[in-house]
Design a protein around this motif. Sequence first.
Motif, PDB file in Angstrom:
ATOM      1  N   ARG A  42     -13.100 -12.213  -1.466  1.00 34.07           N
ATOM      2  CA  ARG A  42     -12.996 -10.734  -1.453  1.00 34.07           C
ATOM      3  C   ARG A  42     -13.952 -10.211  -2.293  1.00 34.07           C
ATOM      4  NH1 ARG A  42      -6.757 -11.144  -2.452  1.00 34.07           N
ATOM      5  NH2 ARG A  42      -6.167 -10.886  -0.198  1.00 34.07           N
ATOM      6  N   HIS A  43     -14.384  -8.725  -1.944  1.00 32.21           N
ATOM      7  CA  HIS A  43     -15.425  -7.971  -2.631  1.00 32.21           C
ATOM      8  C   HIS A  43     -14.750  -6.657  -3.077  1.00 32.21           C
ATOM      9  CE1 HIS A  43     -18.693 -10.504  -0.880  1.00 32.21           C
ATOM     10  NE2 HIS A  43     -18.065 -10.252   0.084  1.00 32.21           N
ATOM     11  N   VAL A  44     -14.892  -6.495  -4.340  1.00 30.72           N
ATOM     12  CA  VAL A  44     -14.425  -5.208  -4.773  1.00 30.72           C
ATOM     13  C   VAL A  44     -15.758  -4.103  -5.253  1.00 30.72           C
ATOM     14  CG1 VAL A  44     -12.689  -4.301  -6.546  1.00 30.72           C
ATOM     15  CG2 VAL A  44     -12.316  -6.330  -5.851  1.00 30.72           C
ATOM     16  N   THR A  45     -15.387  -3.058  -4.824  1.00 31.42           N
ATOM     17  CA  THR A  45     -16.692  -2.269  -5.214  1.00 31.42           C
ATOM     18  C   THR A  45     -16.020  -1.079  -5.550  1.00 31.42           C
ATOM     19  OG1 THR A  45     -17.991  -3.056  -3.475  1.00 31.42           O
ATOM     20  CG2 THR A  45     -18.804  -0.852  -4.344  1.00 31.42           C
ATOM     21  N   VAL A  46     -16.756  -0.611  -6.996  1.00 28.55           N
ATOM     22  CA  VAL A  46     -16.297   0.776  -7.420  1.00 28.55           C
ATOM     23  C   VAL A  46     -17.750   1.573  -7.390  1.00 28.55           C
ATOM     24  CG1 VAL A  46     -15.505   1.720  -9.644  1.00 28.55           C
ATOM     25  CG2 VAL A  46     -14.806  -0.303  -8.720  1.00 28.55           C
ATOM     26  N   ARG A  47     -17.499   2.711  -6.869  1.00 27.83           N
ATOM     27  CA  ARG A  47     -18.582   3.674  -6.991  1.00 27.83           C
ATOM     28  C   ARG A  47     -18.317   4.817  -8.193  1.00 27.83           C
ATOM     29  NH1 ARG A  47     -18.066   3.267  -0.736  1.00 27.83           N
ATOM     30  NH2 ARG A  47     -19.668   1.774  -0.460  1.00 27.83           N
ATOM     31  N   LEU A  48     -19.440   5.015  -8.826  1.00 30.02           N
ATOM     32  CA  LEU A  48     -19.438   6.021 -10.132  1.00 30.02           C
ATOM     33  C   LEU A  48     -20.156   6.941  -9.605  1.00 30.02           C
ATOM     34  CD1 LEU A  48     -19.933   3.192 -12.766  1.00 30.02           C
ATOM     35  CD2 LEU A  48     -17.749   4.198 -12.009  1.00 30.02           C
ATOM     36  N   PRO A  49     -20.062   8.318 -10.278  1.00 34.26           N
ATOM     37  CA  PRO A  49     -20.595   9.455 -10.119  1.00 34.26           C
ATOM     38  C   PRO A  49     -22.337   9.369 -10.371  1.00 34.26           C
ATOM     39  CG  PRO A  49     -18.716  10.053 -10.891  1.00 34.26           C
ATOM     40  CD  PRO A  49     -18.757   8.651 -11.101  1.00 34.26           C
ATOM     41  N   GLY A  50     -23.059   9.750  -9.688  1.00 32.41           N
ATOM     42  CA  GLY A  50     -24.560   9.424  -9.953  1.00 32.41           C
ATOM     43  C   GLY A  50     -25.155   8.501  -9.075  1.00 32.41           C
ATOM     44  N   GLY A  51     -24.512   8.002  -8.304  1.00 33.93           N
ATOM     45  CA  GLY A  51     -25.278   7.030  -7.361  1.00 33.93           C
ATOM     46  C   GLY A  51     -25.106   5.569  -7.854  1.00 33.93           C
TER      47      GLY A  51
END
Length: 68
Positions: A42-51
């Motif tokens: 399982r891969h969990v990815t969290v994207r934050l503002p600013g790239g």
Amino acid sequence: MGWHYRKSIKIGPFRLNLSRHGVGHSFGNRRLHVTTTPDGRRHVTVRLPGGFHLSKTVGKSRRRYYHY
């Protein structure tokens, strides 16, 4: 020389990923995305503002692939 195959079927926020290794699936939106690979990782990815993004692999592979 190896061969590759990949097909994705999207149903709302759920995506079914077909490849020569098996069937995986993913779920999420722009900020949080969870993917399960055909071998069980399982891969969990969290994207934050600013790239920026944070990614973490959870779990171990259930089977091994041998490439000759």
